[in-house]
Design a protein around this motif. Structure first.
Motif, PDB file in Angstrom:
ATOM      1  N   GLN A   1      -6.856  10.898 -18.715  1.00 16.23           N
ATOM      2  CA  GLN A   1      -7.054   9.582 -18.112  1.00 16.23           C
ATOM      3  C   GLN A   1      -6.732   9.623 -16.624  1.00 16.23           C
ATOM      4  N   SER A   2      -5.640  10.282 -16.273  1.00 16.87           N
ATOM      5  CA  SER A   2      -5.223  10.354 -14.877  1.00 16.87           C
ATOM      6  C   SER A   2      -6.257  11.046 -14.009  1.00 16.87           C
ATOM      7  N   ALA A   3      -6.891  12.081 -14.561  1.00 14.95           N
ATOM      8  CA  ALA A   3      -7.919  12.784 -13.794  1.00 14.95           C
ATOM      9  C   ALA A   3      -9.077  11.850 -13.450  1.00 14.95           C
ATOM     10  N   ARG A   4      -9.384  10.931 -14.363  1.00 16.80           N
ATOM     11  CA  ARG A   4     -10.491   9.998 -14.140  1.00 16.80           C
ATOM     12  C   ARG A   4     -10.107   8.851 -13.198  1.00 16.80           C
ATOM     13  N   VAL A   5      -8.867   8.416 -13.267  1.00 16.25           N
ATOM     14  CA  VAL A   5      -8.465   7.243 -12.492  1.00 16.25           C
ATOM     15  C   VAL A   5      -7.881   7.629 -11.135  1.00 16.25           C
ATOM     16  N   ALA A   6      -7.709   8.934 -10.888  1.00 14.53           N
ATOM     17  CA  ALA A   6      -7.049   9.395  -9.662  1.00 14.53           C
ATOM     18  C   ALA A   6      -7.734   8.895  -8.399  1.00 14.53           C
TER      19      ALA A   6
ATOM     20  N   ILE B   1      -9.433   6.183  -7.893  1.00 16.44           N
ATOM     21  CA  ILE B   1      -9.135   4.766  -7.682  1.00 16.44           C
ATOM     22  C   ILE B   1      -7.729   4.613  -7.126  1.00 16.44           C
ATOM     23  N   THR B   2      -6.773   5.298  -7.758  1.00 17.34           N
ATOM     24  CA  THR B   2      -5.388   5.229  -7.306  1.00 17.34           C
ATOM     25  C   THR B   2      -5.260   5.673  -5.856  1.00 17.34           C
ATOM     26  N   GLU B   3      -5.915   6.768  -5.504  1.00 14.62           N
ATOM     27  CA  GLU B   3      -5.811   7.269  -4.135  1.00 14.62           C
ATOM     28  C   GLU B   3      -6.400   6.277  -3.135  1.00 14.62           C
ATOM     29  N   ARG B   4      -7.494   5.628  -3.486  1.00 16.99           N
ATOM     30  CA  ARG B   4      -8.066   4.622  -2.577  1.00 16.99           C
ATOM     31  C   ARG B   4      -7.093   3.466  -2.366  1.00 16.99           C
ATOM     32  N   PHE B   5      -6.495   2.985  -3.450  1.00 12.16           N
ATOM     33  CA  PHE B   5      -5.509   1.903  -3.324  1.00 12.16           C
ATOM     34  C   PHE B   5      -4.339   2.347  -2.446  1.00 12.16           C
ATOM     35  N   PHE B   6      -3.806   3.541  -2.720  1.00  8.48           N
ATOM     36  CA  PHE B   6      -2.619   4.011  -2.009  1.00  8.48           C
ATOM     37  C   PHE B   6      -2.914   4.258  -0.530  1.00  8.48           C
ATOM     38  N   ARG B   7      -4.073   4.816  -0.235  1.00  4.22           N
ATOM     39  CA  ARG B   7      -4.413   5.072   1.171  1.00  4.22           C
ATOM     40  C   ARG B   7      -4.578   3.763   1.935  1.00  4.22           C
ATOM     41  N   GLU B   8      -5.251   2.794   1.320  1.00  2.58           N
ATOM     42  CA  GLU B   8      -5.425   1.510   1.997  1.00  2.58           C
ATOM     43  C   GLU B   8      -4.088   0.809   2.181  1.00  2.58           C
ATOM     44  N   ALA B   9      -3.164   1.037   1.252  1.00  4.23           N
ATOM     45  CA  ALA B   9      -1.840   0.417   1.353  1.00  4.23           C
ATOM     46  C   ALA B   9      -1.022   1.021   2.490  1.00  4.23           C
ATOM     47  N   GLY B  10      -1.317   2.278   2.848  1.00  4.67           N
ATOM     48  CA  GLY B  10      -0.593   2.901   3.943  1.00  4.67           C
ATOM     49  C   GLY B  10       0.239   4.103   3.564  1.00  4.67           C
ATOM     50  N   ILE B  11      -0.064   4.750   2.426  1.00  2.36           N
ATOM     51  CA  ILE B  11       0.606   5.995   2.075  1.00  2.36           C
ATOM     52  C   ILE B  11       0.005   7.114   2.924  1.00  2.36           C
ATOM     53  N   VAL B  12       0.846   7.750   3.743  1.00  2.00           N
ATOM     54  CA  VAL B  12       0.362   8.767   4.686  1.00  2.00           C
ATOM     55  C   VAL B  12       1.309   9.961   4.695  1.00  2.00           C
ATOM     56  N   ALA B  13       0.893  10.992   5.402  1.00  2.00           N
ATOM     57  CA  ALA B  13       1.671  12.227   5.489  1.00  2.00           C
ATOM     58  C   ALA B  13       3.062  11.963   6.052  1.00  2.00           C
ATOM     59  N   GLY B  14       4.034  12.699   5.527  1.00  2.00           N
ATOM     60  CA  GLY B  14       5.390  12.653   6.047  1.00  2.00           C
ATOM     61  C   GLY B  14       6.292  11.613   5.419  1.00  2.00           C
ATOM     62  N   GLN B  15       5.765  10.774   4.561  1.00  2.00           N
ATOM     63  CA  GLN B  15       6.576   9.703   3.980  1.00  2.00           C
ATOM     64  C   GLN B  15       7.450  10.194   2.826  1.00  2.00           C
ATOM     65  N   ARG B  16       8.520   9.466   2.622  1.00  2.00           N
ATOM     66  CA  ARG B  16       9.395   9.659   1.456  1.00  2.00           C
ATOM     67  C   ARG B  16       9.069   8.537   0.477  1.00  2.00           C
ATOM     68  N   VAL B  17       8.566   8.896  -0.717  1.00  2.00           N
ATOM     69  CA  VAL B  17       7.995   7.916  -1.636  1.00  2.00           C
ATOM     70  C   VAL B  17       8.717   7.942  -2.974  1.00  2.00           C
ATOM     71  N   LEU B  18       9.004   6.771  -3.481  1.00  2.00           N
ATOM     72  CA  LEU B  18       9.587   6.597  -4.813  1.00  2.00           C
ATOM     73  C   LEU B  18       8.469   6.265  -5.786  1.00  2.00           C
ATOM     74  N   ASP B  19       8.318   7.096  -6.836  1.00  2.00           N
ATOM     75  CA  ASP B  19       7.301   6.882  -7.869  1.00  2.00           C
ATOM     76  C   ASP B  19       7.997   6.412  -9.136  1.00  2.00           C
TER      77      ASP B  19
ATOM     78  N   PHE C   1     -11.484   0.197 -18.424  1.00  2.00           N
ATOM     79  CA  PHE C   1     -10.588  -0.912 -18.098  1.00  2.00           C
ATOM     80  C   PHE C   1     -10.645  -1.168 -16.598  1.00  2.00           C
ATOM     81  N   ALA C   2     -10.363  -2.390 -16.209  1.00  2.00           N
ATOM     82  CA  ALA C   2     -10.343  -2.749 -14.791  1.00  2.00           C
ATOM     83  C   ALA C   2      -8.969  -2.445 -14.207  1.00  2.00           C
ATOM     84  N   SER C   3      -8.937  -1.832 -13.034  1.00  2.00           N
ATOM     85  CA  SER C   3      -7.691  -1.535 -12.323  1.00  2.00           C
ATOM     86  C   SER C   3      -7.547  -2.471 -11.135  1.00  2.00           C
TER      87      SER C   3
END
Length: 282
Positions: A34-39, A41-59, A272-274
């Motif tokens: 599932q993750s391989a298929r939805v990746a 979409i997730t990356e588009r959301f995260f990039r638009e949100a402002g996830i960029v190189a060098g950040q410290r991120v809590l998952d 499903f809709a994300s």
């Protein structure tokens, strides 16, 4: 795939909502597919949100590590991902997968949120399909925001099933299959958490988030396979709740019959809709 119980200003796992799809090896494999298929979409959301190189991120609610590895690639070797998951088996598999993939900027913590004691704030907090399982997502977002620096990003991706069920009405077998999954999941999860993300952010004291929705549609075989795989993981819950599975016929032929139905129709099936929602902490 974890949950917290909120009491006063603290959250613990002493009372939790169980993950309805289970923690079997088969479910872990399903999540990886599932993750391989939805990746994307997730990356588009995260990039638009402002996830960029060098950040410290809590998952949060990292499961078997797919989001952590995706974010690790986004933040690059100069960044860091701290992934938190309370299920031991999921964490063990995630660590093994990260090692096998040669990813060096991810660390895993098998704990609840209130056990995170970092002195250094995070540049972002992310989560995918986690708030839907929490009894008090507003309290969780409020607490998480305290771990993110001012100007940092909070971004979450959650499902919504109302448009899915509405679209599939034209395909009786798809509709019956999706409805069974939806009704079973709603017993222990918020299957429309995506539609509630805006309200949840605001109630947590955060700025109004940007909100986007993606609904993959088509006739690709993976769509029918995903519904079958999900139903297989969910079947113990279906039977425990005495949900009517017999009208679907033999599960052994379900994928083929789903594919045949959409092939003979004038429409397409859907996944499903994300929904993605994000904001910057003031």
């Amino acid at each position: 795939m974890w949950s917290w119980y909120h009491s006063s200003d603290t959250m613990t796992a002493s009372q939790s909502v169980g993950y309805p799809l289970g923690h079997t090896d088969a479910e872990h494999d399903r999540l990886i597919r599932q993750s391989a298929r939805v990746a994307s979409i997730t990356e588009r959301f995260f990039r638009e949100a402002g996830i960029v190189a060098g950040q410290r991120v809590l998952d949060l609610g990292s499961g078997v590590g797919d989001v952590a590895m995706l974010v690790a690639r986004m933040v690059g070797p100069s960044g860091e991902v701290v992934a938190v998951e309370r299920d031991h088996n999921s964490t063990a598999k995630a660590r093994a997968r990260v090692t096998e993939a040669g990813v060096h900027n991810v660390s895993f913590r098998e704990s609840d949120l209130n056990e995170i004691a970092d002195q250094k704030p995070f540049d972002a907090a992310v989560g995918r399909f986690i708030l839907m399982y929490l009894p008090d997502p507003v309290a969780v977002l409020r607490s998480i925001s305290q771990l993110v620096r001012p100007g940092g990003v909070l971004v979450f991706q959650e499902p919504t099933w109302v448009p899915v069920i509405a679209h599939l009405e034209a395909l009786p077998l798809w509709f019956a299959t999706a409805s069974l999954i939806d009704k079973t999941m709603r017993v222990s999860a918020n299957h429309d958490m995506g539609a509630e993300l805006h309200h949840t952010f605001v109630q947590a004291g955060l700025p109004e988030p940007a909100v986007r929705m993606e609904l993959p549609m088509g006739r690709e075989p993976y769509l029918a396979q995903w519904y079958y795989d999900t139903l297989c993981s969910l079947r113990p819950q279906v039977e425990q709740l005495h949900m009517p599975i017999e009208p679907l016929g033999s599960l052994d032929t379900l994928v083929q019959r789903l594919q045949d139905e959409v092939a003979e129709s004038k429409t397409v099936a859907c996944w499903f809709a994300s929904v993605g929602a994000w904001c910057r902490k003031p």
